[in-house]
Enzyme design. Structure first.
Site, short mmCIF file in Angstrom:
data_model
loop_
_atom_site.label_atom_id
_atom_site.label_comp_id
_atom_site.label_asym_id
_atom_site.label_seq_id
_atom_site.Cartn_x
_atom_site.Cartn_y
_atom_site.Cartn_z
N GLN A 74 -7.31 -4.58 9.72
CA GLN A 74 -6.25 -4.12 10.61
C GLN A 74 -6.69 -2.91 11.43
O GLN A 74 -5.85 -2.13 11.89
CB GLN A 74 -4.99 -3.80 9.81
CG GLN A 74 -4.41 -5.02 9.09
CD GLN A 74 -3.10 -4.72 8.39
OE1 GLN A 74 -2.11 -4.39 9.02
NE2 GLN A 74 -3.11 -4.85 7.07
N LYS B 94 0.82 -1.22 0.00
CA LYS B 94 0.00 0.00 0.00
C LYS B 94 0.85 1.27 0.00
O LYS B 94 0.48 2.26 -0.62
CB LYS B 94 -0.95 0.02 1.18
CG LYS B 94 -0.33 0.30 2.54
CD LYS B 94 -1.38 0.41 3.62
CE LYS B 94 -0.74 0.64 4.98
NZ LYS B 94 -0.08 1.94 5.08
N THR B 95 2.01 1.23 0.68
CA THR B 95 2.87 2.41 0.72
C THR B 95 3.39 2.73 -0.68
O THR B 95 3.47 3.89 -1.08
CB THR B 95 4.05 2.20 1.69
OG1 THR B 95 3.54 1.85 2.97
CG2 THR B 95 4.90 3.45 1.80
N ASP C 257 -3.90 7.83 4.41
CA ASP C 257 -3.36 6.50 4.71
C ASP C 257 -4.01 5.97 5.99
O ASP C 257 -4.45 6.74 6.84
CB ASP C 257 -1.85 6.60 4.89
CG ASP C 257 -1.17 5.24 4.94
OD1 ASP C 257 -1.82 4.23 4.58
OD2 ASP C 257 0.01 5.18 5.34
N GLU C 258 -4.07 4.65 6.14
CA GLU C 258 -4.63 4.01 7.34
C GLU C 258 -6.01 4.58 7.67
O GLU C 258 -6.30 4.93 8.82
CB GLU C 258 -3.68 4.18 8.54
CG GLU C 258 -2.26 3.71 8.32
CD GLU C 258 -2.12 2.19 8.32
OE1 GLU C 258 -3.16 1.50 8.34
OE2 GLU C 258 -0.99 1.70 8.28
N ARG D 88 2.51 -10.15 10.61
CA ARG D 88 3.83 -9.50 10.73
C ARG D 88 4.93 -10.47 10.29
O ARG D 88 6.05 -10.05 10.03
CB ARG D 88 4.12 -9.08 12.18
CG ARG D 88 3.19 -8.07 12.82
CD ARG D 88 2.91 -6.86 11.96
NE ARG D 88 1.71 -7.08 11.16
CZ ARG D 88 1.39 -6.36 10.07
NH1 ARG D 88 2.23 -5.44 9.64
NH2 ARG D 88 0.28 -6.59 9.40
#
Length: 782
Positions: free
Chosen positions: A257, A34-35, A226-227, A617
């Site tokens: 998330q 996504k980044t 973002d997020e 993770r």
């Protein structure tokens, strides 16, 4: 300038980058890049000729903003990237308020209060209003006001909301409205805003002054967030207002998330995006580049249990990878030793670095056992985003009391405890005591315990003299008690008598709960240490022995900082990070999921999302561990495996130790031996059948009983006759398990039957010489 940057994207990523006009939602699964999408999307806008000043990019951390700016600068040139409006919500809106705040009566150079400043202001207000500080705790009151502000509940709105007023009345805080008004007025008069004000006042400006809203709508023609799943109501409204003219809004996030509800994050913001923008284009990023197929598929199985979610199917082209290892420990100490041994072995056999490992847990208190196990293996570690267990304030406070019992002349320990919890001995009095002790060439404690003799000459009044005398008597009383009671009993009594436990219990904030859990864990550690030392031939169960043990831990904490260490952190802090090998510890009911988060489906689903975050993770290998028993306030409690383990198919799991016995969870008070002579024939045959043909993939449940060949070596540490019988039943070569040391092999037996010692080599703890009168062993293989 980087050319052909679009060629570095997969098809869904490229579509999301090129969809620059209109509302867009990018549903970015874990590890899906996504980044990269956000970065290249901004670069693509700039390459299309959009002015950098017309782009607003909102992130949740300054670190993320810096990294994205660097990457954008690499693609389109640094000068272009510098002109972007990019940063956290608070930093960007503080920048706007520097220009617009005078419209609300604030100076443009207003002060921004941090948490410490805000607590200081609130403490003064509570004192000035003569309120009970035990009821109106500054941090708790500020937390309540923060909730109001993030939900746009102003002082006026609060006083018009009878439900809020009644809720505060029921919480024994009827003056909350008055405090809220006083706090807002005090900040305004000081020309200051706290962090929540940066959002609240931005909303106020955009609502009350249409011309200001129009100016920034024109400025920010392209907005990216973002997020998005972590936005609160106040942030949501600001973004909606700014984007309402051009609607070139791109939000990136993953509902799976969303784990910050306790901070005010509202998952409905991302779930309802399509309702807010019916014409929105949705681009799911489903290819995971981070993890193995085993990890991705297991994570999918977990998150599909949630009802409130956006549809997506995360997949990966990565290798299949190892199955997820499940370890079932006899205790938290055994669990921690297993984790430490696996890290040690993998470092050697696979040439891995300490930084390749992360240990994740639900609560900060869990780090204590893990730190001890890593230290004993000589493995370097760091507690990520927090303080090492024995460096935490509440632990240092408790340890200071314990140090005084051993050495009453420990001046640092005395200064730390003499007025904590508060007992009315102020800094002026303490300064007088220090000067007097120096003048008379005696220790500070000697002065305090003889304060009646010195008080007249050093200017201490009768009331303070009584308080100092009571403090000294309390310490002397515990020194005497230590001669006839074990360390745990004395420390528990001391924690109660000093009111330290009560002081922590009254703070119901997340931080307060964490501090109480930490003190509970320290008491657990003391009890475990005492039991362990009593079983060893050369054990030292004294208070000085325990303090020496943790002093070594503290020394290890003070070593030079080095990034190449095993990472310990809560799952919340792990979000956004990735590691080759991840251990998720403490997967037990009432721990993960948390006891406080299983009352509603919404709470449970957030806990499940937290578990999903933990598992995703891991890049290469994931371990999940749990314990069948833990100490809680001096008692060993039975633990059940987390319900989340049941949600993963056995095809993805590798159960490491099915033959480890489970503690008997019969809570009726009756002994199972009472019915030992009356077995059910049918159940006995079924049991024999299951033992004769075990299923290697069969998962255990929290109620599984030990197999028939589990022979307890010692059921009671006080019966010498029982000890003799058990000792005679133990043989060299037998495989046994111990509730703290784990699995081991008997190497030698020494001494007379009534005083027999066993030398046992444990897989995770090395060689120990145990006194069989006290050792808690079970034979698992003869």
């Amino acid at each position: 300038m980087e050319e052909n940057y679009l060629d570095k994207l997969n098809e869904p990523q490229r579509l999301a980058v090129e969809a620059t006009e209109g509302p867009v939602m990018v549903i970015a699964g874990a590890g899906s890049g996504k980044t990269r999408v956000l970065t290249y999307r901004i670069a693509h806008l700039l390459n299309k000729g959009v002015d950098a000043f017309n782009i607003l990019s909102l992130t949740f951390t300054n670190k993320a903003a810096r990294e994205m700016k660097e990457r954008i600068g690499y693609v389109v040139g640094e000068s272009n990237a510098k002109s972007l409006w990019m940063g956290t919500f608070h930093s960007v809106f503080a920048r706007i308020l520097r220009v617009e705040a005078p419209l609300l009566g604030y100076p443009s150079d207003f002060t921004i209060y941090d948490q410490q400043d805000a607590v200081s202001v609130m403490t003064k207000i509570i004192n000035e209003m003569n309120l009970d500080k035990d009821i109106y705790k500054a941090k708790q009151v500020l937390g309540r006001i923060s909730q109001f502000k993030n939900n746009l509940i102003t002082v006026r709105a609060y006083h018009n909301n009878q439900a809020l007023i009644e809720a505060d009345n029921e919480a024994m805080k009827p003056r909350m409205g008055d405090i809220y008004r006083a706090y807002v007025d005090r900040c305004f008069k000081s020309g200051a805003m706290d962090f929540d004000d940066l959002l609240l006042r931005t909303n106020e400006i955009l609502t009350r002054f249409p011309e200001v809203l129009a100016k920034y709508q024109e400025r920010f023609k392209y907005i990216m967030v973002d997020e998005y799943q972590d936005t609160n109501h106040s942030q949501y409204l600001i973004v909606k207002a700014l984007a309402s003219r051009y609607e070139n809004l791109c939000v990136v996030g993953d509902d799976a998330q969303s784990i910050y509800a306790f901070r005010g994050a509202n998952i409905r913001n991302i779930l309802s995006f399509k309702q807010d923008y019916p014409d929105a284009k949705l681009y799911p990023l489903e290819q995971n580049y981070r993890s193995t197929q085993m990890i991705v598929e297991a994570a999918n199985q977990i998150i599909k249990q949630n009802q409130d979610q956006l549809e997506k199917n995360v997949w990966t082209a990565n290798e299949s990878g190892e199955k997820i290892a499940i370890y079932r420990g006899l205790s938290d100490a055994d669990e921690a030793r297993f984790i430490a041994s696996q890290i040690w072995e993998r470092q050697i056999s696979e040439h891995l670095q300490p930084k390749d490992f992360a240990i994740l847990y639900r609560t900060n208190a869990q780090s204590r056992a893990l730190e001890e196990a890593l230290r004993k293996r000589g493995i370097q570690y760091r507690v990520f985003g927090g303080t090492s267990f024995y460096q935490r304030k509440e632990i240092k406070d408790m340890v200071a009391y314990m140090r005084l019992l051993i050495n009453q002349n420990d001046e640092e320990a005395l200064l730390r405890t003499i007025n904590y919890p508060a007992r009315g001995i102020g800094q002026t009095t303490i300064s007088k005591l220090l000067v007097a002790a120096d003048q008379h060439q005696i220790s500070l404690f000697s002065l305090v315990e003889n304060i009646a003799m010195y008080a007249p000459t050093i200017g201490i009044n009768a009331g303070t003299t009584t308080k100092l005398n009571n403090y000294a008597l309390m310490i002397k009383r515990f020194q005497v008690m230590l001669k006839s009671h074990d360390v745990y009993e004395v420390t528990m009594e001391m924690a109660k008598t000093t009111q330290l436990l009560n002081a922590l219990k009254e703070d119901s904030t997340p931080e307060g709960v964490s501090r109480l859990e930490n003190v509970q864990e320290l008491l657990n550690s003391i009890q475990g240490y005492v039991e362990e030392q009593q079983q060893l031939e050369d054990g030292d169960a004294s208070l000085s022995g325990f303090l020496e043990n943790i002093a070594l831990a503290t020394d290890a904490d003070n070593e030079e900082e080095d990034d190449n260490k095993v990472n310990l952190m809560t799952v919340h802090l792990a979000k956004g990070l990735e590691f080759p090998i991840v251990f998720i510890a403490g997967l037990e009911e009432n721990l993960f999921p948390s006891m406080m988060s299983v009352n509603t489906r919404a709470e449970l689903e957030e806990e499940r999302r937290l578990f999903y975050v933990a598992l995703t993770r891991a890049e290469k290998v994931a371990y999940m561990t749990y314990s069948v028993s833990r100490f809680r306030w001096g008692k060993i409690i039975d633990c059940e495996p987390s319900r989340f383990l049941e949600e993963i198919d056995d095809d993805f799991l590798d159960w490491k130790n099915l033959n480890i016995p489970v503690r008997n969870s019969n809570n009726s008070g009756l002994s199972a031996d009472l019915f030992g002579d009356e077995p059910s024939a049918e159940s006995y045959k079924q049991r024999e059948k299951s033992v004769a043909r075990p299923n290697p993939n069969q998962r255990p449940s929290g109620n599984v009983q030990p197999r028939p060949n589990f022979k307890p070596v010692n059921q009671t540490s006080s019966s010498s006759a029982g000890s003799q019988e058990n000792a005679l039943g133990l043989k060299v070569g037998q495989v046994v398990v111990h509730d703290r040391f784990g699995r081991g092999v008997v190497r030698d037996l020494q001494g007379e039957p009534n005083d027999m010692k066993a030398i046992i080599h444990f897989d995770n703890a090395g060689e120990k010489k145990l006194l069989l009168n006290f050792a808690k062993l079970k034979i698992i293989r003869s």
